[in-house]
Design a protein around this motif. Structure first.
Motif, short mmCIF file in Angstrom:
data_model
loop_
_atom_site.label_atom_id
_atom_site.label_comp_id
_atom_site.label_asym_id
_atom_site.label_seq_id
_atom_site.Cartn_x
_atom_site.Cartn_y
_atom_site.Cartn_z
N ILE A 297 36.83 30.34 43.41
CA ILE A 297 37.99 30.32 42.54
C ILE A 297 39.00 31.35 43.02
CG2 ILE A 297 38.85 30.57 40.18
CD1 ILE A 297 36.00 29.91 39.21
N VAL A 298 40.22 30.89 43.27
CA VAL A 298 41.32 31.78 43.63
C VAL A 298 42.30 31.75 42.45
CG1 VAL A 298 43.22 32.21 45.24
CG2 VAL A 298 41.05 31.27 46.09
N PRO A 299 42.48 32.87 41.75
CA PRO A 299 43.46 32.88 40.67
C PRO A 299 44.86 32.58 41.21
CG PRO A 299 42.00 34.78 40.50
CD PRO A 299 41.74 34.13 41.84
N ASP A 300 45.67 31.89 40.41
CA ASP A 300 47.01 31.51 40.86
C ASP A 300 47.87 32.71 41.26
OD1 ASP A 300 47.26 32.36 38.19
OD2 ASP A 300 48.16 30.49 37.49
N MET A 301 47.69 33.83 40.60
CA MET A 301 48.46 35.03 40.94
C MET A 301 48.05 35.55 42.32
SD MET A 301 50.82 36.94 39.45
CE MET A 301 51.75 37.95 40.58
N SER B 276 44.71 38.79 36.72
CA SER B 276 44.44 37.34 36.69
C SER B 276 42.98 37.07 37.02
CB SER B 276 45.39 36.58 37.62
OG SER B 276 45.13 36.86 38.97
N ALA B 277 42.40 37.86 37.94
CA ALA B 277 40.98 37.70 38.26
C ALA B 277 40.12 38.04 37.05
CB ALA B 277 40.61 38.58 39.45
N ALA B 278 40.51 39.07 36.30
CA ALA B 278 39.77 39.44 35.09
C ALA B 278 39.85 38.31 34.06
CB ALA B 278 40.31 40.74 34.51
N GLU B 279 41.01 37.67 33.98
CA GLU B 279 41.17 36.53 33.06
C GLU B 279 40.26 35.38 33.47
OE1 GLU B 279 44.66 33.38 31.82
OE2 GLU B 279 45.30 35.41 32.35
N VAL B 280 40.21 35.08 34.76
CA VAL B 280 39.34 34.01 35.26
C VAL B 280 37.88 34.37 35.01
CG1 VAL B 280 38.54 32.82 37.36
CG2 VAL B 280 41.00 33.18 36.97
N LEU B 281 37.51 35.62 35.25
CA LEU B 281 36.14 36.06 35.00
C LEU B 281 35.76 35.85 33.54
CD1 LEU B 281 33.50 37.44 35.88
CD2 LEU B 281 34.62 39.63 35.40
N SER B 282 36.64 36.23 32.65
CA SER B 282 36.38 36.05 31.22
C SER B 282 36.15 34.59 30.88
CB SER B 282 37.56 36.61 30.42
OG SER B 282 37.38 36.36 29.05
N GLN B 283 36.96 33.71 31.47
CA GLN B 283 36.78 32.27 31.24
C GLN B 283 35.42 31.81 31.75
OE1 GLN B 283 40.08 30.66 33.43
NE2 GLN B 283 41.62 31.39 31.97
N GLN B 284 35.01 32.29 32.92
CA GLN B 284 33.74 31.87 33.52
C GLN B 284 32.53 32.35 32.72
OE1 GLN B 284 33.32 29.77 36.39
NE2 GLN B 284 35.21 29.44 35.58
N LEU B 285 32.63 33.53 32.14
CA LEU B 285 31.48 34.11 31.44
C LEU B 285 31.32 33.59 30.02
CD1 LEU B 285 31.53 37.82 32.65
CD2 LEU B 285 30.24 35.88 33.57
N ARG B 286 32.24 32.75 29.57
CA ARG B 286 32.11 32.20 28.21
C ARG B 286 30.84 31.37 28.07
NH1 ARG B 286 38.20 30.96 27.93
NH2 ARG B 286 38.96 32.98 27.20
N GLY B 287 30.44 30.71 29.14
CA GLY B 287 29.18 29.95 29.10
C GLY B 287 28.03 30.90 29.37
N ARG B 288 27.00 30.86 28.54
CA ARG B 288 25.90 31.82 28.66
C ARG B 288 25.17 31.72 29.99
NH1 ARG B 288 23.33 30.14 23.27
NH2 ARG B 288 22.23 28.92 24.81
N ASP B 289 25.21 30.57 30.63
CA ASP B 289 24.45 30.40 31.86
C ASP B 289 25.32 30.63 33.11
OD1 ASP B 289 25.99 28.17 31.46
OD2 ASP B 289 24.49 26.76 32.24
N HIS B 290 26.44 31.31 32.95
CA HIS B 290 27.34 31.53 34.07
C HIS B 290 27.37 32.99 34.50
CE1 HIS B 290 28.68 27.53 32.97
NE2 HIS B 290 29.26 27.47 34.15
N GLY B 291 27.58 33.17 35.80
CA GLY B 291 27.76 34.49 36.38
C GLY B 291 28.83 34.39 37.46
#
Length: 195
Positions: free
Chosen positions: A34-38, A97-112
């Motif tokens: 994943i490459v954040p748009d910014m 923007s990377a922190a925003e993407v990380l937050s989106q990814q970690l919303r699912g319990r099985d994601h890292g």
């Protein structure tokens, strides 16, 4: 077992790998990239800079299930600000923007996530201390040496050496940083389930 993705947190790793003609190593671990748009914007806003055109072409050629550019509110806000004041600087918006993407990814319990920083930046990131265990932080050099240890690339040193003429000798230094330093094993070994 968690589903990990690889988030490129700033322009540095992309530029280093582009000038080394090695962008495809990002796809070697078979993790969604994943490459954040910014981050993409920071790299390609001036295509005359070293590696910028290569990154733009690589993203265009590989965008799909293995690689995606993530839309962020940070970039939307930046575009609005530039519309009002064209001299607005990007500042640390790539990392935001990377922190925003990380937050989106970690919303699912099985994601890292594996966060990829440029070597010179991995020590400067203050927020790394607060990251959960399902987040692995690695520098460009540690990422490459991890791929080498897994026999996914023949030589990390050769890739880094190809970037020296543009990026300087600093790319040859091997940096450990963030959560990786709390655990001595390499980032690839943290992706494996416990024995």
């Amino acid at each position: 077992m968690k589903n990990f993705c690889l988030i490129v947190t700033d322009s540095g790793p992309l530029i280093t790998l582009a000038v080394a003609d090695a962008l495809d190593v990002l796809l070697a671990p078979k993790l969604p990239v994943i490459v954040p748009d910014m981050v993409r914007f920071e790299v390609i806003r001036d295509l005359s800079k070293p590696g910028a055109q290569d990154v733009a072409d690589w993203i265009r050629e590989n965008e799909g299930p293995a690689l995606r550019v993530a839309s962020t509110e940070v970039f939307e806000e930046y575009q609005l600000l530039v519309g009002l004041r064209p001299t607005t600087k990007t500042g640390n918006r790539a990392e935001q923007s990377a922190a925003e993407v990380l937050s989106q990814q970690l919303r699912g319990r099985d994601h890292g996530a594996v966060l990829l920083f440029e070597d010179s930046d991995v020590r400067k990131q203050n927020f790394l201390i607060r990251l959960p265990d399902e987040v692995i932080v690695t520098s460009t050099s540690e990422f490459l040496f991890g791929l080498e240890s897994e026999r996914l690339i023949p030589s990390a040193s050769e890739i880094l050496a190809r970037a020296v003429s543009i990026r300087g000798n600093g790319v040859l230094e091997r940096h450990r940083g963030g959560t990786v330093s709390k655990r001595p094993e390499s980032w690839p070994s943290r992706l494996r389930p416990p024995a």
